[in-house]
Design a protein around this motif. Structure first.
Motif, PDB file in Angstrom:
ATOM      1  N   THR A  11     -35.209 -10.317 -19.285  1.00 54.61           N
ATOM      2  CA  THR A  11     -34.280  -9.874 -18.173  1.00 54.61           C
ATOM      3  C   THR A  11     -32.856  -9.981 -18.520  1.00 54.61           C
ATOM      4  O   THR A  11     -32.277 -10.324 -19.538  1.00 54.61           O
ATOM      5  CB  THR A  11     -34.501 -10.469 -16.795  1.00 54.61           C
ATOM      6  OG1 THR A  11     -34.438 -12.039 -17.246  1.00 54.61           O
ATOM      7  CG2 THR A  11     -36.102 -10.255 -16.333  1.00 54.61           C
ATOM      8  N   ARG A  12     -32.116  -9.209 -17.549  1.00 53.35           N
ATOM      9  CA  ARG A  12     -30.665  -9.180 -17.531  1.00 53.35           C
ATOM     10  C   ARG A  12     -30.248  -8.312 -18.877  1.00 53.35           C
ATOM     11  O   ARG A  12     -29.231  -8.475 -19.379  1.00 53.35           O
ATOM     12  CB  ARG A  12     -29.826 -10.381 -17.467  1.00 53.35           C
ATOM     13  CG  ARG A  12     -29.629 -10.835 -15.963  1.00 53.35           C
ATOM     14  CD  ARG A  12     -28.856 -12.017 -15.631  1.00 53.35           C
ATOM     15  NE  ARG A  12     -29.659 -13.090 -16.104  1.00 53.35           N
ATOM     16  CZ  ARG A  12     -28.926 -14.186 -16.803  1.00 53.35           C
ATOM     17  NH1 ARG A  12     -27.509 -14.032 -17.202  1.00 53.35           N
ATOM     18  NH2 ARG A  12     -29.522 -15.415 -17.041  1.00 53.35           N
TER      19      ARG A  12
ATOM     20  N   ILE B   5     -36.605  -9.462   2.044  1.00 55.40           N
ATOM     21  CA  ILE B   5     -36.595  -9.704   0.449  1.00 55.40           C
ATOM     22  C   ILE B   5     -37.003  -8.347  -0.239  1.00 55.40           C
ATOM     23  O   ILE B   5     -37.983  -7.693   0.332  1.00 55.40           O
ATOM     24  CB  ILE B   5     -38.188 -10.734   0.429  1.00 55.40           C
ATOM     25  CG1 ILE B   5     -38.002 -12.113   1.228  1.00 55.40           C
ATOM     26  CG2 ILE B   5     -38.049 -11.300  -1.368  1.00 55.40           C
ATOM     27  CD1 ILE B   5     -36.786 -12.859   1.150  1.00 55.40           C
ATOM     28  N   ILE B   6     -36.153  -8.156  -1.252  1.00 54.79           N
ATOM     29  CA  ILE B   6     -36.379  -7.279  -1.832  1.00 54.79           C
ATOM     30  C   ILE B   6     -36.627  -7.438  -3.474  1.00 54.79           C
ATOM     31  O   ILE B   6     -36.128  -8.365  -3.882  1.00 54.79           O
ATOM     32  CB  ILE B   6     -35.484  -6.032  -1.982  1.00 54.79           C
ATOM     33  CG1 ILE B   6     -33.997  -6.336  -2.566  1.00 54.79           C
ATOM     34  CG2 ILE B   6     -35.141  -5.462  -0.185  1.00 54.79           C
ATOM     35  CD1 ILE B   6     -32.881  -5.226  -2.497  1.00 54.79           C
ATOM     36  N   ALA B   7     -37.628  -6.413  -4.185  1.00 57.96           N
ATOM     37  CA  ALA B   7     -37.705  -6.500  -5.292  1.00 57.96           C
ATOM     38  C   ALA B   7     -37.553  -5.294  -6.015  1.00 57.96           C
ATOM     39  O   ALA B   7     -37.684  -4.077  -5.382  1.00 57.96           O
ATOM     40  CB  ALA B   7     -39.122  -7.204  -5.543  1.00 57.96           C
ATOM     41  N   THR B   8     -37.095  -5.072  -7.392  1.00 57.83           N
ATOM     42  CA  THR B   8     -37.030  -3.778  -7.982  1.00 57.83           C
ATOM     43  C   THR B   8     -37.666  -4.095  -9.433  1.00 57.83           C
ATOM     44  O   THR B   8     -37.549  -4.917 -10.092  1.00 57.83           O
ATOM     45  CB  THR B   8     -35.583  -3.408  -8.257  1.00 57.83           C
ATOM     46  OG1 THR B   8     -34.900  -3.974  -9.254  1.00 57.83           O
ATOM     47  CG2 THR B   8     -34.704  -3.866  -6.715  1.00 57.83           C
ATOM     48  N   ASP B  38     -35.888 -10.768  -4.984  1.00 55.54           N
ATOM     49  CA  ASP B  38     -37.211 -11.560  -5.731  1.00 55.54           C
ATOM     50  C   ASP B  38     -37.010 -11.006  -7.073  1.00 55.54           C
ATOM     51  O   ASP B  38     -35.961 -10.423  -7.682  1.00 55.54           O
ATOM     52  CB  ASP B  38     -38.224 -11.372  -4.999  1.00 55.54           C
ATOM     53  CG  ASP B  38     -39.258 -12.679  -5.362  1.00 55.54           C
ATOM     54  OD1 ASP B  38     -39.090 -13.776  -5.190  1.00 55.54           O
ATOM     55  OD2 ASP B  38     -40.442 -12.245  -6.020  1.00 55.54           O
ATOM     56  N   LYS B  39     -38.453 -10.706  -7.594  1.00 59.38           N
ATOM     57  CA  LYS B  39     -38.385 -10.367  -9.169  1.00 59.38           C
ATOM     58  C   LYS B  39     -37.595  -8.893  -9.284  1.00 59.38           C
ATOM     59  O   LYS B  39     -37.725  -7.919  -8.379  1.00 59.38           O
ATOM     60  CB  LYS B  39     -40.011  -9.752  -9.425  1.00 59.38           C
ATOM     61  CG  LYS B  39     -40.106  -9.198 -10.660  1.00 59.38           C
ATOM     62  CD  LYS B  39     -41.659  -9.182 -10.728  1.00 59.38           C
ATOM     63  CE  LYS B  39     -41.971  -7.806 -11.704  1.00 59.38           C
ATOM     64  NZ  LYS B  39     -41.760  -8.431 -13.122  1.00 59.38           N
ATOM     65  N   SER B  40     -36.661  -8.996 -10.246  1.00 58.38           N
ATOM     66  CA  SER B  40     -35.959  -7.768 -10.501  1.00 58.38           C
ATOM     67  C   SER B  40     -35.412  -7.993 -11.905  1.00 58.38           C
ATOM     68  O   SER B  40     -35.074  -9.291 -12.370  1.00 58.38           O
ATOM     69  CB  SER B  40     -34.727  -7.680  -9.438  1.00 58.38           C
ATOM     70  OG  SER B  40     -33.782  -6.665 -10.168  1.00 58.38           O
ATOM     71  N   PRO B  41     -34.940  -6.828 -12.536  1.00 56.25           N
ATOM     72  CA  PRO B  41     -34.340  -6.789 -13.966  1.00 56.25           C
ATOM     73  C   PRO B  41     -32.919  -7.554 -13.951  1.00 56.25           C
ATOM     74  O   PRO B  41     -32.249  -7.919 -15.049  1.00 56.25           O
ATOM     75  CB  PRO B  41     -34.379  -5.564 -14.620  1.00 56.25           C
ATOM     76  CG  PRO B  41     -34.699  -4.579 -13.452  1.00 56.25           C
ATOM     77  CD  PRO B  41     -35.371  -5.566 -12.308  1.00 56.25           C
ATOM     78  N   ASN B  43     -31.925  -9.992 -12.304  1.00 56.84           N
ATOM     79  CA  ASN B  43     -31.913 -11.491 -12.228  1.00 56.84           C
ATOM     80  C   ASN B  43     -32.985 -12.061 -13.267  1.00 56.84           C
ATOM     81  O   ASN B  43     -33.561 -11.230 -13.982  1.00 56.84           O
ATOM     82  CB  ASN B  43     -32.213 -11.998 -10.836  1.00 56.84           C
ATOM     83  CG  ASN B  43     -33.647 -11.411 -10.262  1.00 56.84           C
ATOM     84  OD1 ASN B  43     -34.498 -11.520 -10.957  1.00 56.84           O
ATOM     85  ND2 ASN B  43     -33.570 -11.484  -8.763  1.00 56.84           N
ATOM     86  N   ASP B  44     -33.497 -13.396 -13.057  1.00 53.10           N
ATOM     87  CA  ASP B  44     -34.282 -14.150 -14.186  1.00 53.10           C
ATOM     88  C   ASP B  44     -35.628 -14.390 -13.292  1.00 53.10           C
ATOM     89  O   ASP B  44     -36.286 -15.221 -13.884  1.00 53.10           O
ATOM     90  CB  ASP B  44     -33.667 -15.211 -14.876  1.00 53.10           C
ATOM     91  CG  ASP B  44     -32.579 -14.801 -15.680  1.00 53.10           C
ATOM     92  OD1 ASP B  44     -32.483 -13.644 -16.211  1.00 53.10           O
ATOM     93  OD2 ASP B  44     -31.815 -15.557 -16.024  1.00 53.10           O
ATOM     94  N   ILE B  45     -35.972 -13.696 -12.171  1.00 50.19           N
ATOM     95  CA  ILE B  45     -37.052 -13.939 -11.667  1.00 50.19           C
ATOM     96  C   ILE B  45     -38.254 -13.072 -12.195  1.00 50.19           C
ATOM     97  O   ILE B  45     -38.090 -11.841 -11.869  1.00 50.19           O
ATOM     98  CB  ILE B  45     -37.022 -13.854 -10.201  1.00 50.19           C
ATOM     99  CG1 ILE B  45     -36.020 -14.603  -9.733  1.00 50.19           C
ATOM    100  CG2 ILE B  45     -38.606 -14.125  -9.359  1.00 50.19           C
ATOM    101  CD1 ILE B  45     -35.582 -14.407  -8.142  1.00 50.19           C
ATOM    102  N   LYS B  46     -39.105 -13.403 -13.054  1.00 49.53           N
ATOM    103  CA  LYS B  46     -39.994 -12.547 -13.983  1.00 49.53           C
ATOM    104  C   LYS B  46     -41.253 -12.397 -13.149  1.00 49.53           C
ATOM    105  O   LYS B  46     -41.948 -11.354 -13.731  1.00 49.53           O
ATOM    106  CB  LYS B  46     -40.175 -13.487 -15.195  1.00 49.53           C
ATOM    107  CG  LYS B  46     -38.702 -13.119 -16.013  1.00 49.53           C
ATOM    108  CD  LYS B  46     -38.873 -13.920 -17.367  1.00 49.53           C
ATOM    109  CE  LYS B  46     -37.694 -14.201 -17.980  1.00 49.53           C
ATOM    110  NZ  LYS B  46     -36.789 -13.197 -18.402  1.00 49.53           N
ATOM    111  N   VAL B  47     -41.740 -13.305 -12.265  1.00 50.64           N
ATOM    112  CA  VAL B  47     -42.860 -12.965 -11.665  1.00 50.64           C
ATOM    113  C   VAL B  47     -42.689 -13.172  -9.810  1.00 50.64           C
ATOM    114  O   VAL B  47     -41.553 -13.999  -9.497  1.00 50.64           O
ATOM    115  CB  VAL B  47     -43.963 -14.078 -11.916  1.00 50.64           C
ATOM    116  CG1 VAL B  47     -44.762 -13.725 -13.307  1.00 50.64           C
ATOM    117  CG2 VAL B  47     -43.599 -15.426 -11.741  1.00 50.64           C
ATOM    118  N   PHE B  48     -43.359 -12.658  -9.091  1.00 53.21           N
ATOM    119  CA  PHE B  48     -43.201 -12.743  -7.857  1.00 53.21           C
ATOM    120  C   PHE B  48     -43.289 -13.945  -7.179  1.00 53.21           C
ATOM    121  O   PHE B  48     -44.176 -14.647  -7.704  1.00 53.21           O
ATOM    122  CB  PHE B  48     -44.059 -11.735  -7.123  1.00 53.21           C
ATOM    123  CG  PHE B  48     -43.772 -10.351  -7.229  1.00 53.21           C
ATOM    124  CD1 PHE B  48     -42.884  -9.764  -6.264  1.00 53.21           C
ATOM    125  CD2 PHE B  48     -44.628  -9.565  -7.992  1.00 53.21           C
ATOM    126  CE1 PHE B  48     -42.567  -8.216  -6.601  1.00 53.21           C
ATOM    127  CE2 PHE B  48     -44.503  -8.242  -8.072  1.00 53.21           C
ATOM    128  CZ  PHE B  48     -43.579  -7.563  -7.246  1.00 53.21           C
TER     129      PHE B  48
END
Lengths: 483, 182
Positions: A11-12, B5-8, B38-41, B43-48
């Motif tokens: 990521t990032r 909460i949003i995720a992309t 939440d999960k998004s490229p 940030n570093d949240i890789k799973v919901f």
């Protein structure tokens, strides 16, 4: 017991990648790989299209630096429409494209540093993954975040005024450009309401450099020792050796700074560079033919450009280059995290160039396009923010594209990123009883330093299809896989 | 009001839609008052990590991993939005749909002018790589999609207006100028 660690998705960074790290039964890293996991097939499906579509089609490889692909394709097509190999455009054609390119360098580098990488420095590589991102930066250091946001906005405004729109514009056409810069547009960019003006951007660029240098000073060992390795370096330089990201000749130096590719014409790029296919990544592995697969790989991008060029043709950035060079006693700098330092020096250079160009009355000229005798082949090379980018097209008598070959910046950095991943994995994970999230992020920090654009890199890569049945939301089979 | 909460995610896209999202510029400061990611490229949240109110999808589906990610978004998000041409109709990557995939692979790995001699005809085939689909699919052919925001890339104002409407429960204002198909 041996085990495999997977970091997915990385990521990032822009695009899709994953890392696998193999640990042996003593907990030592035995192998590591950065896999690029997507396939587009641009080289094939662009065949048959009219050549003048290429600059608008191919830029859709990448929404982060579309201007680079847009301009590299346009430069290749300049050759095809008989407008010369880089010096044949009108003054306004050349300078509008340069302004567009500096605008994109500015926004892309800023995005990389502030939005994607600064969280690692502010919160630490092992900071809380829930706040280690740009939103966290906004909450922790609002001024820094706002600066990043407004600097990127300014770069995007430069692109909008030169390319027609911020993402996937149309400004460059074979042989020139389709608009000049109006006086109203110029005044907005040059003297716009604070902070959106050229002087403020130069000032903030200096501030960003100070931020990094202060961090470096406080963390010399962890910055300098992080994935530090020798390599070759490749970049375009202007004929007199100056840093030039829009046009020049190809030069490469080795780890000691000796020339190994001496200012050659990029129309012959395929005489000097080859790419190896490996079965575990979409991305090919380029190398200098003369040195072979083992020794011929090289790094590209900000660090490489500052290692390769003789000087920077703007005063403030030149001063920073001298300091950067002195740090390694004039030898090429191999420290992965110094990519950030080099990148911020280029941000300053881009801001200076934008200001200089905006003051140039040639931008209001009206002779937008050059025409000449048509040729059937053209190569365009440009320094994208992430490094050297090659576009090569051939056409037939019906003006249809018959061949397209692209070597994108991130592909050039494939072996270096894999090397950086391996060194970082060994340094952070070897023999540790437990692999923490912070250690895995350190591996991503190594990748991030190269600012890989994995979107770009997917153009030419594919994996062998296996068996797969695709069901739609109603559980009906809509596709069955090919092998 | 608690934050939505949003995720992309970006599937077979170019990240241009995410970039256009960032082109909301200083409004991002307002955005963080309205939503949490939440999960998004970015940030570093890789799973919901929790149920998500709004899922935003860039890109269509070109491989098995895209399908898995898209399905997990449908399962975890109350509202799913297709953002941009690729998510809505496959976009530029779907230009390969009329061409046998073998030809695309050949061109990239065997026939390209700078490919080094490849006697064993090595093609990427490692189990770590996801399986390639022979066509690029728009998202709504795989899962139910609730909203579609067109453009290549969709204008930042369009993204902002739509998101604010979804978050606040108001009707979307989509004036002609911000809805573009290009």
């Amino acid at each position: 017991m041996s085990k495999k660690i997977t970091i997915e998705p990385v990521t990032r960074v822009e695009g899709h990648g994953k890392v696998t790290i193999q640990l042996d039964d003593k907990g030592q890293v035995s192998d590591s790989r950065l896999h690029i996991v997507e396939f587009r097939g641009f080289e094939r499906f662009i065949q048959g299209r009219p050549f003048w579509e290429a600059p608008v089609l191919v830029q859709r490889l990448c929404g982060i630096c579309p201007v680079s692909h847009h301009l590299a394709a346009a430069k290749a097509l300049d050759v095809i429409v008989g407008a010369g190999t880089g010096e044949g455009l009108t003054a306004v054609g050349d300078k509008m494209r340069r302004l567009m390119h500096y605008g994109q360098f500015f926004q892309s580098h800023v995005l990389h540093f502030f939005h994607l990488s600064s969280p690692d420095f502010l919160f630490g590589f092992d900071g809380d993954p829930l706040t280690r991102n740009i939103i966290g930066v906004i909450q922790e250091n609002r001024d820094l975040a706002v600066q990043g946001v407004m600097m990127r906005k300014y770069g995007q405004e430069v692109i909008k005024h030169t390319a027609g729109k911020k993402i996937h514009g149309t400004g460059a056409i074979p042989g020139g450009i389709n608009k000049n810069l109006s006086l109203a547009e110029r005044d907005e960019l040059l003297n716009g309401e604070a902070p959106l003006n050229a002087d403020q951007m130069v000032e903030w660029s200096l501030g960003a450099l100070d931020f990094f240098k202060a961090y470096h000073k406080a963390n010399v060992r962890s910055i300098d020792g992080f994935a530090n390795f020798p390599s070759n370096y490749l970049s375009l330089v202007r004929k007199d050796g100056a840093l030039d990201i829009y046009h020049g000749v190809l030069r490469a130096v080795d780890a000691e700074g000796q020339r190994i590719l001496n200012d050659v014409d990029y129309q012959d790029y395929d005489q000097y560079i080859e790419e190896e296919v490996r079965n575990w990544s979409y991305m090919k592995f380029p190398y200098l033919k003369a040195l072979g697969k083992e020794k011929g790989w090289y790094r590209v991008g900000p660090l490489a450009r500052l290692n390769v060029c003789d000087f920077i043709p703007t005063p403030l950035a030149q001063k920073e280059l001298e300091e950067f060079r002195a740090y390694t006693h004039g030898k090429p700098n191999g420290m992965t995290l110094h990519y950030h330092w080099a990148r911020l020096i280029e941000v300053l250079h881009a801001a200076e160039m934008i200001r200089e160009l905006l003051n140039d009355p040639d931008l209001q000229n009206e002779d937008l396009v050059t025409k000449g005798k048509k040729l059937l082949k053209g190569v365009g090379v440009i320094e994208a923010p992430r490094g050297t980018l090659f576009h090569h097209y051939e056409i037939n008598d019906n003006d249809q594209i018959t061949l397209a070959n692209l070597i994108v910046s991130t592909t050039n950095n494939n072996q270096p990123m894999n090397t950086a991943v391996n060194l970082t994995a060994k340094s952070f994970m070897n023999g540790r009883p437990e692999i923490t999230e912070g250690m895995m992020n350190a591996v991503e920090v190594a990748i991030r330093a190269y600012d890989p654009c994995l979107s770009c890199a997917t153009h030419a890569l594919g994996q062998m299809p296996l068996e797969l049945t695709l069901l739609n939301s109603k559980n009906e089979i809509i596709d069955q896989k090919i092998k | 009001m608690s934050k939505k909460i949003i995720a992309t995610t970006s599937l077979a896209g170019c990240f241009g839609c995410h970039m256009s999202f960032l082109d909301i510029d200083e409004r991002i400061l307002k955005l963080v008052e309205l939503v949490e990611f939440d999960k998004s490229p970015i940030n570093d949240i890789k799973v919901f990590t929790r149920p998500v109110d709004i899922g935003i999808i860039e890109g269509g589906c070109c491989n098995s991993e895209n399908i898995e990610v898209l399905k997990s978004f449908r399962e975890n998000c109350k509202v799913l939005v297709s953002l941009g041409e690729c998510a809505i109709m496959g976009g530029l990557p779907a230009l390969r749909n009329g061409i046998p995939i073998e030809e695309c692979l050949r061109e990239a790995y065997l026939d390209g002018p700078t490919v080094s001699e490849n006697k064993e005809q090595v093609l990427p085939n490692d189990p770590e790589l996801p399986m390639l689909l022979d066509k690029v699919f728009p998202c709504h052919e795989i899962v139910k999609v609730d909203y579609f925001l067109p453009g290549c890339a969709p204008d930042a104002d369009l993204i902002w207006n739509a998101l604010v409407a979804l978050v606040t429960g108001n009707e979307m204002e989509l004036p002609y100028e911000v809805v573009k198909f290009d």
